[in-house]
Design a protein around this motif. Sequence first.
Motif, short mmCIF file in Angstrom:
data_model
loop_
_atom_site.label_atom_id
_atom_site.label_comp_id
_atom_site.label_asym_id
_atom_site.label_seq_id
_atom_site.Cartn_x
_atom_site.Cartn_y
_atom_site.Cartn_z
N LEU A 1 0.81 -1.22 0.00
CA LEU A 1 0.00 0.00 0.00
C LEU A 1 0.84 1.27 0.00
O LEU A 1 0.46 2.28 -0.57
N PHE A 2 1.98 1.22 0.68
CA PHE A 2 2.79 2.41 0.87
C PHE A 2 4.11 2.29 0.11
O PHE A 2 4.48 1.21 -0.36
N LEU A 3 4.82 3.39 0.01
CA LEU A 3 6.04 3.42 -0.79
C LEU A 3 7.07 2.40 -0.32
O LEU A 3 7.73 1.75 -1.14
N THR A 4 7.20 2.26 0.99
CA THR A 4 8.20 1.32 1.50
C THR A 4 7.88 -0.11 1.09
O THR A 4 8.74 -0.84 0.58
N SER A 5 6.65 -0.53 1.31
CA SER A 5 6.27 -1.91 0.99
C SER A 5 6.21 -2.15 -0.52
O SER A 5 6.29 -3.30 -0.96
N GLN A 6 6.07 -1.10 -1.30
CA GLN A 6 6.04 -1.25 -2.76
C GLN A 6 7.43 -1.29 -3.38
O GLN A 6 7.57 -1.49 -4.58
N SER A 7 8.45 -1.11 -2.56
CA SER A 7 9.82 -1.08 -3.06
C SER A 7 10.23 -2.43 -3.64
O SER A 7 9.70 -3.48 -3.25
N ARG A 8 11.18 -2.40 -4.53
CA ARG A 8 11.69 -3.64 -5.12
C ARG A 8 12.41 -4.47 -4.08
O ARG A 8 12.90 -3.97 -3.09
N SER A 9 12.46 -5.74 -4.31
CA SER A 9 13.14 -6.73 -3.46
C SER A 9 12.45 -6.97 -2.12
O SER A 9 12.98 -7.66 -1.26
N TYR B 1 8.45 3.13 7.97
CA TYR B 1 7.89 1.93 7.35
C TYR B 1 6.78 2.22 6.35
O TYR B 1 6.09 1.30 5.91
N SER B 2 6.63 3.50 6.00
CA SER B 2 5.61 3.83 5.00
C SER B 2 6.15 4.63 3.82
O SER B 2 5.71 4.44 2.69
N LEU B 3 7.11 5.52 4.07
CA LEU B 3 7.55 6.43 3.01
C LEU B 3 9.00 6.25 2.59
O LEU B 3 9.39 6.71 1.51
N ILE B 4 9.82 5.63 3.43
CA ILE B 4 11.24 5.49 3.09
C ILE B 4 11.43 4.39 2.05
O ILE B 4 10.98 3.26 2.24
N ILE B 5 12.09 4.73 0.97
CA ILE B 5 12.37 3.77 -0.09
C ILE B 5 13.82 3.31 0.05
O ILE B 5 14.73 4.14 0.01
N PRO B 6 14.05 2.02 0.23
CA PRO B 6 15.43 1.53 0.39
C PRO B 6 16.29 1.86 -0.82
O PRO B 6 15.82 1.84 -1.96
N ILE B 7 17.54 2.18 -0.56
CA ILE B 7 18.49 2.47 -1.63
C ILE B 7 19.08 1.16 -2.12
O ILE B 7 19.58 0.35 -1.34
N GLU B 8 19.00 0.94 -3.39
CA GLU B 8 19.51 -0.31 -3.95
C GLU B 8 21.02 -0.40 -3.75
O GLU B 8 21.74 0.59 -3.80
N ASN B 9 21.49 -1.62 -3.52
CA ASN B 9 22.91 -1.92 -3.33
C ASN B 9 23.49 -1.26 -2.07
O ASN B 9 24.69 -1.07 -1.97
N SER B 10 22.61 -0.88 -1.15
CA SER B 10 23.09 -0.31 0.10
C SER B 10 22.56 -1.17 1.24
O SER B 10 21.37 -1.24 1.48
N ARG B 11 23.46 -1.83 1.96
CA ARG B 11 23.05 -2.73 3.02
C ARG B 11 22.94 -2.02 4.37
O ARG B 11 22.00 -2.22 5.12
N ARG B 12 23.91 -1.18 4.67
CA ARG B 12 23.96 -0.57 5.99
C ARG B 12 22.73 0.30 6.25
O ARG B 12 22.09 0.21 7.28
N GLY B 13 22.37 1.16 5.30
CA GLY B 13 21.26 2.08 5.51
C GLY B 13 19.90 1.42 5.46
O GLY B 13 18.91 2.00 5.89
N ASN B 14 19.83 0.19 4.94
CA ASN B 14 18.55 -0.47 4.76
C ASN B 14 18.30 -1.59 5.76
O ASN B 14 17.35 -2.36 5.60
N PHE B 15 19.12 -1.68 6.79
CA PHE B 15 19.01 -2.82 7.70
C PHE B 15 17.62 -2.95 8.29
O PHE B 15 17.03 -4.03 8.30
N PHE B 16 17.07 -1.84 8.80
CA PHE B 16 15.78 -1.91 9.48
C PHE B 16 14.61 -2.11 8.51
O PHE B 16 13.50 -2.38 8.93
N ILE B 17 14.86 -1.98 7.22
CA ILE B 17 13.78 -2.10 6.25
C ILE B 17 13.88 -3.39 5.43
O ILE B 17 12.88 -4.06 5.20
#
Length: 223
Positions: free
Chosen positions: A56-64, A152-168
């Motif tokens: 429904l939201f940008l975060t959950s719609q993200s790839r991977s 958990y609704s608006l943050i879009i994970p950065i591809e190929n970035s592990r450290r910044g995306n840990f919580f997502i």
Amino acid sequence: MQPTLEEREHAKIKRRALKEVFQIVFGSVYIDQYFAVFMVGLSIVIAVLILDYDGLFLTSQSRSMTNYHRWLYDIFVIVSSLMGFVLYFLLKRQKYNTEFGQKWRAYIRANAEFKLYRYQKAQQKGKFPLLHTRFGEYFFLIFLIIFFILMYSLIIPIENSRRGNFFIQTWWPINAVIIGVLYSGWFWLYFRLFAVKAIMTQYRGLIRCEQAKRNRNNTIEKC
């Protein structure tokens, strides 16, 4: 810095006071933990049953994102956005409950006394403690609530970035644990938010009493 024995004792009194409020309002001192387990379990069950879901939201719609991620996040965002209103309504229903009033005042008193303790320690160093003002308390609590909902609704994970995306984007069972901790934490955050005004009023009163006592002692010493 390790908390002192007195700080741990104050923290224990605060926790016990809030748990007693939980008992009156919800019928269990472990309602926060039960709720967390139920919501995480429900999200996982839905993820197993409903596979065709894009989020429904940008975060959950993200790839991977896996289906587990999507359901965990979207349900968390929706429930968290409504939870404050529900808890506030449940507290208001206890308005004429004498036993609740006693436990609520004990909770407020425990928090005000702990703030006074921190104030006294800070004053010994010529400083003021963190969250000394009502505005600071409100700002901090509201910021935390908004931050986790937006994360958990608006943050879009950065591809190929592990450290910044840990919580997502970390392994979904780890995320389920994190989400569960947040579900449990909402009870503590929202109840504190609803009590800020009363806590700060009593805290200011305790400071005035402390200052009056100190002034009286100084006057006696001069005599």
